[in-house]
Design a protein around this motif. Structure first.
Motif, PDB file in Angstrom:
ATOM      1  N   UNK A 121       0.824  -1.204   0.000  1.00 45.62           N
ATOM      2  CA  UNK A 121       0.000   0.000   0.000  1.00 45.62           C
ATOM      3  C   UNK A 121       0.862   1.259   0.000  1.00 45.62           C
ATOM      4  N   UNK A 122       1.977   1.226   0.726  1.00 46.07           N
ATOM      5  CA  UNK A 122       2.852   2.400   0.780  1.00 46.07           C
ATOM      6  C   UNK A 122       3.573   2.626  -0.550  1.00 46.07           C
ATOM      7  N   UNK A 123       3.985   1.538  -1.199  1.00 47.76           N
ATOM      8  CA  UNK A 123       4.619   1.684  -2.518  1.00 47.76           C
ATOM      9  C   UNK A 123       3.618   2.271  -3.502  1.00 47.76           C
ATOM     10  N   UNK A 124       2.382   1.777  -3.477  1.00 50.82           N
ATOM     11  CA  UNK A 124       1.340   2.315  -4.352  1.00 50.82           C
ATOM     12  C   UNK A 124       1.120   3.804  -4.072  1.00 50.82           C
ATOM     13  N   UNK A 125       1.059   4.167  -2.806  1.00 51.61           N
ATOM     14  CA  UNK A 125       0.819   5.565  -2.445  1.00 51.61           C
ATOM     15  C   UNK A 125       1.912   6.469  -2.996  1.00 51.61           C
ATOM     16  N   UNK A 126       3.154   6.063  -2.805  1.00 51.99           N
ATOM     17  CA  UNK A 126       4.264   6.894  -3.258  1.00 51.99           C
ATOM     18  C   UNK A 126       4.313   7.012  -4.780  1.00 51.99           C
ATOM     19  N   UNK A 127       4.056   5.920  -5.480  1.00 52.46           N
ATOM     20  CA  UNK A 127       4.099   5.963  -6.940  1.00 52.46           C
ATOM     21  C   UNK A 127       2.920   6.750  -7.514  1.00 52.46           C
ATOM     22  N   UNK A 128       1.740   6.560  -6.930  1.00 52.80           N
ATOM     23  CA  UNK A 128       0.578   7.291  -7.432  1.00 52.80           C
ATOM     24  C   UNK A 128       0.730   8.796  -7.227  1.00 52.80           C
ATOM     25  N   UNK A 129       1.477   9.187  -6.202  1.00 52.37           N
ATOM     26  CA  UNK A 129       1.665  10.611  -5.926  1.00 52.37           C
ATOM     27  C   UNK A 129       2.472  11.310  -7.013  1.00 52.37           C
ATOM     28  N   UNK A 130       3.261  10.549  -7.772  1.00 48.74           N
ATOM     29  CA  UNK A 130       4.114  11.165  -8.809  1.00 48.74           C
ATOM     30  C   UNK A 130       3.750  10.710 -10.218  1.00 48.74           C
ATOM     31  N   UNK A 131       2.810   9.771 -10.345  1.00 52.77           N
ATOM     32  CA  UNK A 131       2.468   9.244 -11.668  1.00 52.77           C
ATOM     33  C   UNK A 131       1.667  10.280 -12.463  1.00 52.77           C
ATOM     34  N   UNK A 132       2.080  10.558 -13.698  1.00 56.88           N
ATOM     35  CA  UNK A 132       1.328  11.510 -14.524  1.00 56.88           C
ATOM     36  C   UNK A 132       0.064  10.864 -15.079  1.00 56.88           C
ATOM     37  N   UNK A 133      -0.788  11.678 -15.623  1.00 58.39           N
ATOM     38  CA  UNK A 133      -1.982  11.168 -16.294  1.00 58.39           C
ATOM     39  C   UNK A 133      -1.564  10.202 -17.398  1.00 58.39           C
ATOM     40  N   UNK A 134      -2.295   9.123 -17.518  1.00 57.56           N
ATOM     41  CA  UNK A 134      -1.990   8.112 -18.532  1.00 57.56           C
ATOM     42  C   UNK A 134      -1.251   6.917 -17.992  1.00 57.56           C
ATOM     43  N   UNK A 135      -0.708   7.017 -16.779  1.00 62.24           N
ATOM     44  CA  UNK A 135      -0.053   5.877 -16.136  1.00 62.24           C
ATOM     45  C   UNK A 135      -1.025   5.277 -15.128  1.00 62.24           C
ATOM     46  N   UNK A 136      -1.356   4.018 -15.291  1.00 63.29           N
ATOM     47  CA  UNK A 136      -2.313   3.338 -14.411  1.00 63.29           C
ATOM     48  C   UNK A 136      -1.577   2.328 -13.534  1.00 63.29           C
ATOM     49  N   UNK A 137      -1.739   2.456 -12.229  1.00 64.38           N
ATOM     50  CA  UNK A 137      -1.158   1.516 -11.277  1.00 64.38           C
ATOM     51  C   UNK A 137      -2.290   0.697 -10.676  1.00 64.38           C
TER      52      UNK A 137
END
Length: 371
Positions: free
Chosen positions: A126-142
């Protein structure tokens, strides 16, 4: 006010199989998983000598897709994903940008520039997802596939025969993977593992996991396949000196201290923690993760003090166990960086100063790449 009740433990798609086999179950990273079936020593020996089957579905699964997915991850993760071709995997780390401490270690499976599968540890997904989603631009789906997919590990020198028996691909290089089909759905067959032996890890949708487990058990009968729990997985990985997050690496331990600099792309212009880690590497760490091997019968356990003399502490044990292969105690410890390989140290085992020798892991010969 009373504390809220603890969250219920997650169950693997194979939970009923473990109960039917009489497995001893234990909590791990918020999941109830098999600790052992017939005993850690027997299961450990099966992996070193023949083949073992593990359910490691508690591991996280994060599917990252979209234009530039690989480049996004390469700006975040420590290792250099540009060194990895499609169909290959890479061990890497997520570090805290401010402190350089290890948020988690994981494996990245590169399908192509726009599709990467990440497999982190259970408690950190969950923490890895949180950190990556915070910087992922539009068009990148996690996509969080933690509960929708299972992971089965087939580990040991006879692992290829087991996969051959059920029609799954074998023979690909270490740290690479192939995509196969089971009951009409995609299964990723990875030449990876956490035991030090030749092996495969199978990432499969949860709905086919029970049938896949049954097929592997039946197909592995001739090879002497043994279902194995997390107890044997821990003794196997400790013999190899593989770090466990939450013990050997953590937010309080950096890759430089853990001697994981080989998993850092130092020449990359950007990754989380780059500035602080580069400075620590240049200055040299004050403590480092080292291996310890007992000269007597002492068994080191996490948290035990390591001393150079009875009155001079130099660090503490992070992982420790009895090595079924060596028939003696082995451990990993964070100790003063000035202590040299070959030095004798004392581990405080319940008030006794047990002698251990500072050693470079692995403690046993690795068979991970196979022939």
């Amino acid at each position: 006010m009373s504390a809220p009740p603890p969250a219920p433990l997650q169950h693997s798609p194979l939970h009923e199989r473990h109960v039917a086999l009489g497995a001893k179950l234990a909590e791990f990273g918020g999941w109830e998983m098999p600790l052992e079936y017939t005993g850690v020593l027997k299961e450990h020996a099966a992996v070193r000598e023949a083949v073992g089957l593990f359910d490691v579905s508690h591991l996280g699964k994060i599917d990252v897709r979209g234009p530039g997915a690989l480049e996004l991850l390469n700006r975040c993760l420590t290792n250099d994903l540009r060194r990895v071709a499609p169909g290959e995997a890479q061990y890497t780390l997520v570090c805290d940008d401010a402190t350089g401490g290890v948020v988690d270690d994981l494996i990245a499976y590169v399908h192509d520039d726009d599709h990467v599968l990440l497999v982190p540890n259970a408690a950190n997904t969950a923490e890895i997802l949180r950190r990556l989603r915070a910087v992922a631009p539009a068009g990148i789906e996690l996509t969080d596939q933690h509960t929708s997919h299972a992971v089965l590990a087939v580990q040991g020198p006879l692992c290829d025969a087991v996969l051959d028996a059920v029609g799954l691909p074998t023979g690909h290089d270490y740290m690479s993977f192939r995509v196969a089909e089971v009951e009409g759905v995609e299964v990723v067959v990875c030449r990876t593992g956490y035991t030090g032996e030749r092996g495969y890890e199978l990432v499969a949708p949860a709905e086919v996991a029970p049938a896949l487990w049954d097929a592997l058990v039946a197909g592995g009968a001739a090879a002497g396949l043994v279902p194995c729990g997390l107890g044997a997985r821990d003794t196997l990985r400790t013999e190899m000196g593989y770090p466990l997050h939450g013990q050997d690496i953590s937010l309080d331990v950096t890759p430089v201290q853990a001697r994981l600099g080989w998993a850092v792309g130092w020449d990359k212009p950007e990754f989380w923690g780059r500035e602080v880690l580069t400075e620590q590497r240049a200055a040299g760490p004050r403590v480092v993760l080292r291996g310890l091997v007992a000269t007597g019968r002492g068994i080191a356990r996490p948290g035990m003090s390591v001393k150079i003399t009875r009155d001079l502490p130099i660090g503490h044990v992070t992982s420790g166990t009895f090595s079924p292969t060596l028939r003696k105690g082995v451990a990993l410890a964070l100790i003063n960086a000035q202590v040299q390989l070959g030095a004798e140290v004392l581990v405080d085992v319940r008030g006794r100063g047990e002698v251990f020798v500072v050693t470079k892991p692995p403690f046993v010969q690795a068979g991970v790449r196979g022939s």
